[in-house]
Motif scaffolding. Structure first.
Motif, PDB file in Angstrom:
ATOM      1  N   PRO A   4       0.811  -1.228   0.000  1.00  0.00           N
ATOM      2  CA  PRO A   4       0.000   0.000   0.000  1.00  0.00           C
ATOM      3  C   PRO A   4       0.837   1.266   0.000  1.00  0.00           C
ATOM      4  O   PRO A   4       0.528   2.208  -0.735  1.00  0.00           O
ATOM      5  N   ALA A   5       1.896   1.291   0.760  1.00  0.00           N
ATOM      6  CA  ALA A   5       2.730   2.493   0.820  1.00  0.00           C
ATOM      7  C   ALA A   5       3.351   2.787  -0.546  1.00  0.00           C
ATOM      8  O   ALA A   5       3.433   3.946  -0.958  1.00  0.00           O
ATOM      9  N   GLU A   6       3.773   1.724  -1.242  1.00  0.00           N
ATOM     10  CA  GLU A   6       4.391   1.927  -2.551  1.00  0.00           C
ATOM     11  C   GLU A   6       3.366   2.375  -3.576  1.00  0.00           C
ATOM     12  O   GLU A   6       3.655   3.192  -4.446  1.00  0.00           O
ATOM     13  N   VAL A   7       2.170   1.833  -3.475  1.00  0.00           N
ATOM     14  CA  VAL A   7       1.104   2.242  -4.386  1.00  0.00           C
ATOM     15  C   VAL A   7       0.782   3.710  -4.163  1.00  0.00           C
ATOM     16  O   VAL A   7       0.670   4.489  -5.104  1.00  0.00           O
ATOM     17  N   ALA A   8       0.670   4.094  -2.906  1.00  0.00           N
ATOM     18  CA  ALA A   8       0.373   5.491  -2.587  1.00  0.00           C
ATOM     19  C   ALA A   8       1.477   6.391  -3.116  1.00  0.00           C
ATOM     20  O   ALA A   8       1.214   7.464  -3.671  1.00  0.00           O
ATOM     21  N   LYS A   9       2.719   5.938  -2.976  1.00  0.00           N
ATOM     22  CA  LYS A   9       3.856   6.717  -3.457  1.00  0.00           C
ATOM     23  C   LYS A   9       3.806   6.837  -4.974  1.00  0.00           C
ATOM     24  O   LYS A   9       4.009   7.912  -5.538  1.00  0.00           O
ATOM     25  N   ALA A  10       3.492   5.720  -5.645  1.00  0.00           N
ATOM     26  CA  ALA A  10       3.412   5.729  -7.102  1.00  0.00           C
ATOM     27  C   ALA A  10       2.323   6.675  -7.574  1.00  0.00           C
ATOM     28  O   ALA A  10       2.512   7.426  -8.530  1.00  0.00           O
ATOM     29  N   LEU A  11       1.188   6.634  -6.890  1.00  0.00           N
ATOM     30  CA  LEU A  11       0.095   7.523  -7.267  1.00  0.00           C
ATOM     31  C   LEU A  11       0.497   8.976  -7.062  1.00  0.00           C
ATOM     32  O   LEU A  11       0.243   9.833  -7.902  1.00  0.00           O
ATOM     33  N   ALA A  12       1.142   9.248  -5.949  1.00  0.00           N
ATOM     34  CA  ALA A  12       1.566  10.612  -5.661  1.00  0.00           C
ATOM     35  C   ALA A  12       2.557  11.087  -6.720  1.00  0.00           C
ATOM     36  O   ALA A  12       2.468  12.224  -7.201  1.00  0.00           O
ATOM     37  N   GLU A  13       3.472  10.209  -7.106  1.00  0.00           N
ATOM     38  CA  GLU A  13       4.468  10.574  -8.110  1.00  0.00           C
ATOM     39  C   GLU A  13       3.814  10.808  -9.462  1.00  0.00           C
ATOM     40  O   GLU A  13       4.191  11.714 -10.205  1.00  0.00           O
ATOM     41  N   LEU A  15       0.737  11.800  -9.924  1.00  0.00           N
ATOM     42  CA  LEU A  15      -0.053  13.026  -9.851  1.00  0.00           C
ATOM     43  C   LEU A  15       0.834  14.264  -9.933  1.00  0.00           C
ATOM     44  O   LEU A  15       0.410  15.308 -10.404  1.00  0.00           O
ATOM     45  N   THR A  16       2.065  14.146  -9.474  1.00  0.00           N
ATOM     46  CA  THR A  16       2.951  15.299  -9.505  1.00  0.00           C
ATOM     47  C   THR A  16       3.869  15.270 -10.722  1.00  0.00           C
ATOM     48  O   THR A  16       4.808  16.038 -10.805  1.00  0.00           O
ATOM     49  N   GLY A  17       3.608  14.328 -11.652  1.00  0.00           N
ATOM     50  CA  GLY A  17       4.332  14.299 -12.900  1.00  0.00           C
ATOM     51  C   GLY A  17       5.729  13.722 -12.818  1.00  0.00           C
ATOM     52  O   GLY A  17       6.527  13.874 -13.723  1.00  0.00           O
ATOM     53  N   GLN A  18       6.033  13.041 -11.723  1.00  0.00           N
ATOM     54  CA  GLN A  18       7.365  12.458 -11.594  1.00  0.00           C
ATOM     55  C   GLN A  18       7.472  11.116 -12.306  1.00  0.00           C
ATOM     56  O   GLN A  18       8.540  10.582 -12.509  1.00  0.00           O
ATOM     57  N   ARG A  19       6.326  10.556 -12.643  1.00  0.00           N
ATOM     58  CA  ARG A  19       6.345   9.335 -13.443  1.00  0.00           C
ATOM     59  C   ARG A  19       5.118   9.350 -14.341  1.00  0.00           C
ATOM     60  O   ARG A  19       4.151  10.037 -14.032  1.00  0.00           O
ATOM     61  N   PRO A  20       5.183   8.624 -15.452  1.00  0.00           N
ATOM     62  CA  PRO A  20       4.038   8.631 -16.361  1.00  0.00           C
ATOM     63  C   PRO A  20       2.780   8.160 -15.643  1.00  0.00           C
ATOM     64  O   PRO A  20       2.831   7.207 -14.874  1.00  0.00           O
ATOM     65  N   ALA A  21       1.694   8.853 -15.908  1.00  0.00           N
ATOM     66  CA  ALA A  21       0.456   8.530 -15.209  1.00  0.00           C
ATOM     67  C   ALA A  21      -0.279   7.390 -15.886  1.00  0.00           C
ATOM     68  O   ALA A  21      -1.482   7.422 -16.093  1.00  0.00           O
ATOM     69  N   ILE A  22       0.484   6.364 -16.244  1.00  0.00           N
ATOM     70  CA  ILE A  22      -0.164   5.193 -16.834  1.00  0.00           C
ATOM     71  C   ILE A  22      -0.327   4.109 -15.790  1.00  0.00           C
ATOM     72  O   ILE A  22      -0.665   3.000 -16.077  1.00  0.00           O
ATOM     73  N   VAL A  23      -0.005   4.472 -14.558  1.00  0.00           N
ATOM     74  CA  VAL A  23      -0.121   3.491 -13.485  1.00  0.00           C
ATOM     75  C   VAL A  23      -1.592   3.259 -13.184  1.00  0.00           C
ATOM     76  O   VAL A  23      -2.284   4.160 -12.750  1.00  0.00           O
ATOM     77  N   CYS A  24      -2.044   2.058 -13.463  1.00  0.00           N
ATOM     78  CA  CYS A  24      -3.439   1.745 -13.186  1.00  0.00           C
ATOM     79  C   CYS A  24      -3.488   0.453 -12.395  1.00  0.00           C
ATOM     80  O   CYS A  24      -3.402  -0.627 -12.940  1.00  0.00           O
ATOM     81  N   TYR A  25      -3.597   0.573 -11.117  1.00  0.00           N
ATOM     82  CA  TYR A  25      -3.601  -0.621 -10.282  1.00  0.00           C
ATOM     83  C   TYR A  25      -4.994  -1.222 -10.168  1.00  0.00           C
ATOM     84  O   TYR A  25      -5.136  -2.357  -9.800  1.00  0.00           O
ATOM     85  N   ALA A  26      -6.000  -0.423 -10.492  1.00  0.00           N
ATOM     86  CA  ALA A  26      -7.374  -0.906 -10.408  1.00  0.00           C
ATOM     87  C   ALA A  26      -7.640  -1.556  -9.061  1.00  0.00           C
ATOM     88  O   ALA A  26      -8.145  -2.649  -8.965  1.00  0.00           O
ATOM     89  N   GLN A  32      -6.289   1.055  -1.884  1.00  0.00           N
ATOM     90  CA  GLN A  32      -5.376   2.136  -2.245  1.00  0.00           C
ATOM     91  C   GLN A  32      -4.874   2.863  -1.012  1.00  0.00           C
ATOM     92  O   GLN A  32      -3.757   3.373  -0.979  1.00  0.00           O
ATOM     93  N   TRP A  33      -5.722   2.905  -0.011  1.00  0.00           N
ATOM     94  CA  TRP A  33      -5.337   3.601   1.213  1.00  0.00           C
ATOM     95  C   TRP A  33      -4.842   2.644   2.284  1.00  0.00           C
ATOM     96  O   TRP A  33      -4.661   3.036   3.439  1.00  0.00           O
TER      97      TRP A  33
END
Ligand SMILES: [Zn+2]
Ligand SMILES: [Zn+2]
Length: 77
Positions: A4-13, A15-26, A32-33
């Motif tokens: 969960p922590a990594e997913v939250a980090k990935a989502l945050a990244e 959202l802030t444009g640090q990684r492509p927003a193609i991350v879809c964990y569904a 997610q939380w």
């Protein structure tokens, strides 16, 4: 890699444009939380809002299962 922590980090990244927003964990909102089921319980990722949005936009209701391990009954431990 799906803690969960990594997913939250990935989502945050994403959202802030640090990684492509193609991350879809569904994953469902709970997962997610990090509020996972203690006993693995099959459940969909879509929340009431997702279902409502699908209806409002004429899309089929999202019924896919949550991608989280806790949504897999049986061998997820
Ligand atoms: Zn879930
Ligand atoms: Zn979960």
């Amino acid at each position: 890699m799906t803690q969960p922590a990594e997913v939250a980090k990935a989502l945050a990244e994403a959202l802030t444009g640090q990684r492509p927003a193609i991350v879809c964990y569904a994953q469902c909102e709970s997962c997610q939380w990090g509020h996972c089921y203690d006993e693995p319980t099959p459940h969909g990722w879509a929340g009431p809002e997702d279902v409502e949005h699908a209806r409002a936009t004429g899309q089929p209701e999202p019924t896919e299962s949550c991608a989280c391990p806790c949504a897999t009954a049986g061998d997820a431990r």
